[in-house]
Write a protein that holds these residues in place. Structure first.
Motif, PDB file in Angstrom:
ATOM      1  N   GLY A  29      -1.015   1.018  14.372  1.00  0.00           N
ATOM      2  CA  GLY A  29      -1.142  -0.245  13.652  1.00  0.00           C
ATOM      3  C   GLY A  29      -0.828  -0.107  12.175  1.00  0.00           C
ATOM      4  N   PHE A  30      -1.357   0.947  11.552  1.00  0.00           N
ATOM      5  CA  PHE A  30      -1.080   1.170  10.133  1.00  0.00           C
ATOM      6  C   PHE A  30       0.387   1.494   9.885  1.00  0.00           C
ATOM      7  N   GLN A  31       1.009   2.195  10.825  1.00  0.00           N
ATOM      8  CA  GLN A  31       2.443   2.467  10.696  1.00  0.00           C
ATOM      9  C   GLN A  31       3.235   1.169  10.749  1.00  0.00           C
ATOM     10  N   ALA A  32       2.861   0.267  11.652  1.00  0.00           N
ATOM     11  CA  ALA A  32       3.549  -1.022  11.758  1.00  0.00           C
ATOM     12  C   ALA A  32       3.356  -1.846  10.490  1.00  0.00           C
ATOM     13  N   ILE A  33       2.153  -1.821   9.944  1.00  0.00           N
ATOM     14  CA  ILE A  33       1.882  -2.563   8.707  1.00  0.00           C
ATOM     15  C   ILE A  33       2.672  -1.964   7.543  1.00  0.00           C
ATOM     16  N   ALA A  34       2.714  -0.648   7.454  1.00  0.00           N
ATOM     17  CA  ALA A  34       3.482   0.006   6.385  1.00  0.00           C
ATOM     18  C   ALA A  34       4.968  -0.331   6.495  1.00  0.00           C
ATOM     19  N   ALA A  35       5.492  -0.351   7.715  1.00  0.00           N
ATOM     20  CA  ALA A  35       6.898  -0.705   7.913  1.00  0.00           C
ATOM     21  C   ALA A  35       7.154  -2.151   7.514  1.00  0.00           C
ATOM     22  N   GLU A  36       6.229  -3.032   7.843  1.00  0.00           N
ATOM     23  CA  GLU A  36       6.366  -4.448   7.489  1.00  0.00           C
ATOM     24  C   GLU A  36       6.364  -4.619   5.970  1.00  0.00           C
ATOM     25  N   VAL A  37       5.469  -3.942   5.288  1.00  0.00           N
ATOM     26  CA  VAL A  37       5.394  -4.029   3.825  1.00  0.00           C
ATOM     27  C   VAL A  37       6.678  -3.489   3.194  1.00  0.00           C
ATOM     28  N   ALA A  38       7.167  -2.363   3.707  1.00  0.00           N
ATOM     29  CA  ALA A  38       8.407  -1.786   3.169  1.00  0.00           C
ATOM     30  C   ALA A  38       9.583  -2.731   3.374  1.00  0.00           C
ATOM     31  N   ASP A  39       9.669  -3.352   4.546  1.00  0.00           N
ATOM     32  CA  ASP A  39      10.747  -4.311   4.803  1.00  0.00           C
ATOM     33  C   ASP A  39      10.655  -5.512   3.860  1.00  0.00           C
ATOM     34  N   PHE A  40       9.430  -5.989   3.649  1.00  0.00           N
ATOM     35  CA  PHE A  40       9.247  -7.134   2.752  1.00  0.00           C
ATOM     36  C   PHE A  40       9.641  -6.767   1.319  1.00  0.00           C
ATOM     37  N   GLN A  41       9.252  -5.584   0.881  1.00  0.00           N
ATOM     38  CA  GLN A  41       9.599  -5.152  -0.477  1.00  0.00           C
ATOM     39  C   GLN A  41      11.110  -5.037  -0.645  1.00  0.00           C
ATOM     40  N   LYS A  42      11.779  -4.504   0.357  1.00  0.00           N
ATOM     41  CA  LYS A  42      13.236  -4.367   0.295  1.00  0.00           C
ATOM     42  C   LYS A  42      13.892  -5.742   0.220  1.00  0.00           C
ATOM     43  N   LYS A  43      13.439  -6.663   1.085  1.00  0.00           N
ATOM     44  CA  LYS A  43      14.001  -8.018   1.095  1.00  0.00           C
ATOM     45  C   LYS A  43      13.710  -8.718  -0.227  1.00  0.00           C
ATOM     46  N   SER A  44      12.517  -8.552  -0.749  1.00  0.00           N
ATOM     47  CA  SER A  44      12.137  -9.170  -2.018  1.00  0.00           C
ATOM     48  C   SER A  44      13.008  -8.657  -3.162  1.00  0.00           C
ATOM     49  N   PHE A  45      13.255  -7.352  -3.174  1.00  0.00           N
ATOM     50  CA  PHE A  45      14.112  -6.776  -4.206  1.00  0.00           C
ATOM     51  C   PHE A  45      15.534  -7.322  -4.104  1.00  0.00           C
ATOM     52  N   GLU A  46      16.052  -7.384  -2.885  1.00  0.00           N
ATOM     53  CA  GLU A  46      17.410  -7.903  -2.679  1.00  0.00           C
ATOM     54  C   GLU A  46      17.511  -9.368  -3.103  1.00  0.00           C
ATOM     55  N   ASP A  47      16.494 -10.164  -2.750  1.00  0.00           N
ATOM     56  CA  ASP A  47      16.494 -11.583  -3.117  1.00  0.00           C
ATOM     57  C   ASP A  47      16.422 -11.765  -4.631  1.00  0.00           C
ATOM     58  N   SER A  48      15.574 -10.971  -5.293  1.00  0.00           N
ATOM     59  CA  SER A  48      15.448 -11.112  -6.753  1.00  0.00           C
ATOM     60  C   SER A  48      16.731 -10.669  -7.455  1.00  0.00           C
ATOM     61  N   THR A  49      17.384  -9.645  -6.931  1.00  0.00           N
ATOM     62  CA  THR A  49      18.653  -9.197  -7.510  1.00  0.00           C
ATOM     63  C   THR A  49      19.725 -10.279  -7.362  1.00  0.00           C
ATOM     64  N   ALA A  50      19.784 -10.880  -6.177  1.00  0.00           N
ATOM     65  CA  ALA A  50      20.764 -11.948  -5.942  1.00  0.00           C
ATOM     66  C   ALA A  50      20.487 -13.143  -6.854  1.00  0.00           C
ATOM     67  N   TYR A  76       7.619 -17.421  -3.688  1.00  0.00           N
ATOM     68  CA  TYR A  76       6.211 -17.757  -3.451  1.00  0.00           C
ATOM     69  C   TYR A  76       5.965 -18.042  -1.975  1.00  0.00           C
ATOM     70  N   GLU A  77       6.833 -18.844  -1.376  1.00  0.00           N
ATOM     71  CA  GLU A  77       6.686 -19.159   0.046  1.00  0.00           C
ATOM     72  C   GLU A  77       6.798 -17.904   0.900  1.00  0.00           C
ATOM     73  N   GLY A  78       7.711 -17.019   0.531  1.00  0.00           N
ATOM     74  CA  GLY A  78       7.861 -15.758   1.254  1.00  0.00           C
ATOM     75  C   GLY A  78       6.626 -14.878   1.140  1.00  0.00           C
ATOM     76  N   LEU A  79       6.039 -14.837  -0.054  1.00  0.00           N
ATOM     77  CA  LEU A  79       4.835 -14.039  -0.269  1.00  0.00           C
ATOM     78  C   LEU A  79       3.663 -14.586   0.548  1.00  0.00           C
ATOM     79  N   VAL A  80       3.488 -15.895   0.524  1.00  0.00           N
ATOM     80  CA  VAL A  80       2.399 -16.500   1.293  1.00  0.00           C
ATOM     81  C   VAL A  80       2.594 -16.227   2.789  1.00  0.00           C
ATOM     82  N   GLY A  81       3.820 -16.368   3.258  1.00  0.00           N
ATOM     83  CA  GLY A  81       4.109 -16.093   4.667  1.00  0.00           C
ATOM     84  C   GLY A  81       3.852 -14.631   5.018  1.00  0.00           C
ATOM     85  N   GLU A  82       4.233 -13.742   4.138  1.00  0.00           N
ATOM     86  CA  GLU A  82       4.032 -12.308   4.380  1.00  0.00           C
ATOM     87  C   GLU A  82       2.551 -11.958   4.380  1.00  0.00           C
TER      88      GLU A  82
END
Length: 110
Positions: A29-50, A76-82
């Motif tokens: 479970g913690f591995q899945a949560i860590a993977a989800e957080v890492a994916d969100f951070q990557k997407k967030s970085f890509e979105d902010s760069t764009a 903000y909507e992405g953060l709330v959803g995450e």
């Protein structure tokens, strides 16, 4: 006397098996949560760069503010959803980690 010792050993083994099953579930479970957080951070970085690239390439200040405003709203909507998704993942993890103990608890209630 020997029978009681065997019963005690059996109970100890059962408890260890339950603890290991719970630990395995929590680890996954913690591995899945860590993977989800890492994916969100990557997407967030890509979105902010764009968004920053769009702001910098804007032809007018009004367009730059519009792009920035749209980005902040979607971020903000992405953060709330995450956060909602992570909350659900933690809830599910808690339920799954408790499941192996349900058998022990039902035996204790008898």
């Amino acid at each position: 006397m020997l029978n009681n010792f065997e019963d005690l050993q059996k109970m100890g083994k059962e408890n260890m098996d339950v603890a290991m099953a719970s630990f395995g579930t929590m680890s996954k479970g913690f591995q899945a949560i860590a993977a989800e957080v890492a994916d969100f951070q990557k997407k967030s970085f890509e979105d902010s760069t764009a968004a920053m690239e769009k702001v910098v390439s804007s032809k007018s200040i009004e367009k730059a503010f519009e792009v920035q405003s749209d980005y902040f709203k979607s971020a903000y909507e992405g953060l709330v959803g995450e956060m909602t998704k992570l909350g659900e993942m933690y809830t599910e993890l808690s339920k799954d980690a408790y499941k192996p103990y349900e058998g022990i608890m039902s035996k204790m209630g008898k």
